[in-house]
Design an enzyme around this catalytic site. Structure first.
Site, mmCIF file in Angstrom:
data_model
loop_
_atom_site.group_PDB
_atom_site.id
_atom_site.type_symbol
_atom_site.label_atom_id
_atom_site.label_comp_id
_atom_site.label_asym_id
_atom_site.label_seq_id
_atom_site.Cartn_x
_atom_site.Cartn_y
_atom_site.Cartn_z
ATOM 1 N N GLU A 149 0.787 -1.281 0.103
ATOM 2 C CA GLU A 149 0.022 -0.064 -0.009
ATOM 3 C C GLU A 149 1.118 1.357 -0.022
ATOM 4 O O GLU A 149 1.959 1.145 0.393
ATOM 5 C CB GLU A 149 -0.852 0.042 1.295
ATOM 6 C CG GLU A 149 -0.252 -0.084 2.506
ATOM 7 C CD GLU A 149 -1.096 0.673 3.567
ATOM 8 O OE1 GLU A 149 -1.404 1.659 3.614
ATOM 9 O OE2 GLU A 149 -1.248 -0.086 4.754
ATOM 10 N N LYS B 57 -3.278 -1.911 15.839
ATOM 11 C CA LYS B 57 -2.700 -1.085 16.905
ATOM 12 C C LYS B 57 -3.997 -0.972 18.129
ATOM 13 O O LYS B 57 -5.093 -0.722 17.802
ATOM 14 C CB LYS B 57 -2.472 0.331 16.407
ATOM 15 C CG LYS B 57 -1.235 0.168 15.422
ATOM 16 C CD LYS B 57 -0.664 1.675 15.467
ATOM 17 C CE LYS B 57 0.515 1.614 14.759
ATOM 18 N NZ LYS B 57 0.477 1.556 13.088
HETATM 19 N N1 PSU Z 1 -2.559 1.459 10.955
HETATM 20 C C1 PSU Z 1 -1.118 1.675 11.100
HETATM 21 N N2 PSU Z 1 -0.487 2.294 9.777
HETATM 22 C C2 PSU Z 1 -0.976 2.621 8.685
HETATM 23 C C3 PSU Z 1 -2.530 2.736 8.667
HETATM 24 C C4 PSU Z 1 -3.081 1.927 9.685
HETATM 25 O O1 PSU Z 1 -0.889 1.093 11.845
HETATM 26 O O2 PSU Z 1 -0.376 3.151 8.089
HETATM 27 C C5 PSU Z 1 -3.143 3.223 7.574
HETATM 28 C C6 PSU Z 1 -3.378 1.912 6.480
HETATM 29 O O3 PSU Z 1 -3.511 2.600 4.974
HETATM 30 C C7 PSU Z 1 -5.023 1.706 6.839
HETATM 31 C C8 PSU Z 1 -5.554 3.167 7.174
HETATM 32 O O4 PSU Z 1 -5.596 1.127 5.654
HETATM 33 O O5 PSU Z 1 -4.477 3.608 7.892
HETATM 34 C C9 PSU Z 1 -6.747 3.059 7.849
HETATM 35 O O6 PSU Z 1 -7.240 4.204 8.089
HETATM 36 P P1 PSU Z 1 -8.646 4.644 8.710
HETATM 37 O O7 PSU Z 1 -8.758 4.170 9.839
HETATM 38 O O8 PSU Z 1 -9.335 6.033 8.334
HETATM 39 O O9 PSU Z 1 -9.693 3.793 7.917
#
Ligand code: PSU
Ligand code: MN
Length: 306
Positions: A27, A162
């Site tokens: 990604e 996390k």
């Molecule tokens: N969690 C991490 N590192 C990240 C992300 C999440 O530990 O880089 C990023 C990923 O791209 C994940 C996104 O798909 O954040 C999720 O964002 P949201 O919670 O806004 O859906």
């Protein structure tokens, strides 16, 4: 392969997919929003190298000028790393607008799965997935990543989620969506920076061959959803739970005080936790992504021989 008029598959990736050779998707939000420059670019490039060393072709995924890209050049990776949070963080709801306007977007787990699937790529390595946020009972902040895992047939290898999230509710949501959560060499869901969370996974699998066999069965059954593989951070890079948990609690409190919400929440928490731990969490983050890339590549190799 669902070829799409907005999709550009890089020639090396297209050849590997056409010949049934192993490919691993990566990604770009982790590059632009997940880590600071220049460590983000260094990590993205070394992750690609690890995938090659383990016998697969890397395909970093992003949106550039409204084109869905499967496979970036080193220059394009540098561009995403340098531009950082100035690039739109692109989830499912953003795709059509970015394509129509010819804009750039950094792909999250959700959009990386969508584009990987369009390009015929089945296995994807990342750091952590989005999930159900703490307090989601009132905010309804649930990552689109969980919906995507429920509907797109890609295997996502991560280091768990996390504890900025509510891990128990995240597992409940994945169960509802029919997503198998597989611990790689563990019975417990890893919590990204730490190997343990106190929550069990659905199944434990110990080899890439067995992961490939499960994924093959899922495909043969015609199931439309994905599979989540949770691969714990190597012991030597794990963080002391007290240190990381107090940083997370503080970051969440600040996030609430500042009224940050929506797509800005996760990037804010990631950056704040990295600051509060004085960069220790960044080192852990880099190591666990490398470890996931290796398992994903080995699984892609095993899958390609089935
Ligand atoms: N969690 C991490 N590192 C990240 C992300 C999440 O530990 O880089 C990023 C990923 O791209 C994940 C996104 O798909 O954040 C999720 O964002 P949201 O919670 O806004 O859906
Ligand atoms: Mn959200």
């Amino acid at each position: 392969m669902l070829l799409n008029k907005y999709l550009d598959v890089n020639p090396e990736v297209a050849a590997a997919v056409a010949e049934g050779r192993p490919v691993v998707a990566l990604e770009s939000t982790i590059i632009s929003h997940g880590m600071p420059y220049p460590q983000n670019v260094e990590t993205a490039l070394s992750v690609e190298q690890i995938i090659r060393q383990n016998g697969a072709v890397p395909a970093t995924i992003a949106i550039i000028g409204g084109r869905l890209k499967a496979g970036l050049t080193a220059e394009e990776i540098e561009y995403f790393g340098k531009k950082g949070q100035a690039i739109t963080k692109a989830s499912r709801r953003d795709l059509a607008v970015l394509c129509a306007r010819g804009e750039d977007g950094a792909t999250t787990v959700t959009t990386t799965m969508i584009i990987a699937h369009m390009a015929g790529i089945r296995i994807f390595a990342t750091g952590g997935i989005g999930g159900v946020h703490r307090g989601a009972e009132t905010t309804m902040d649930i990552s689109a990543d969980l919906e995507e895992l429920g509907q797109t047939p890609v295997m996502v290898v991560c280091a768990g989620a996390k504890s900025i999230l509510d891990l128990g509710l995240t597992l409940e949501y994945l169960e509802t969506k029919g997503v198998p959560v597989i611990g790689y060499g563990t019975e417990e869901l890893p919590a990204f920076y730490t190997r343990r969370s106190g929550f069990g996974v659905d199944y434990r699998v110990d080899t890439p061959e067995e992961l490939a066999a499960v994924f093959k069965a899922q495909q043969d059954l015609g199931m439309k959803g994905g599979i989540l593989v949770a691969n714990p951070i190597p012991e030597e890079y794990a963080m002391p739970p007290e240190e990381i948990n107090s940083a997370i609690d503080r970051a969440i409190a600040e996030c609430n005080e500042k009224g940050i919400h929506g797509k800005a929440t996760t990037p804010f928490l990631l950056a704040r936790v990295a600051e509060l731990t004085g960069g220790d969490s960044l080192t852990s983050n880099i190591r666990l992504v490398c470890n996931n890339a290796k398992v994903a590549a080995q699984t892609a190799v095993a899958f390609s021989s089935l």
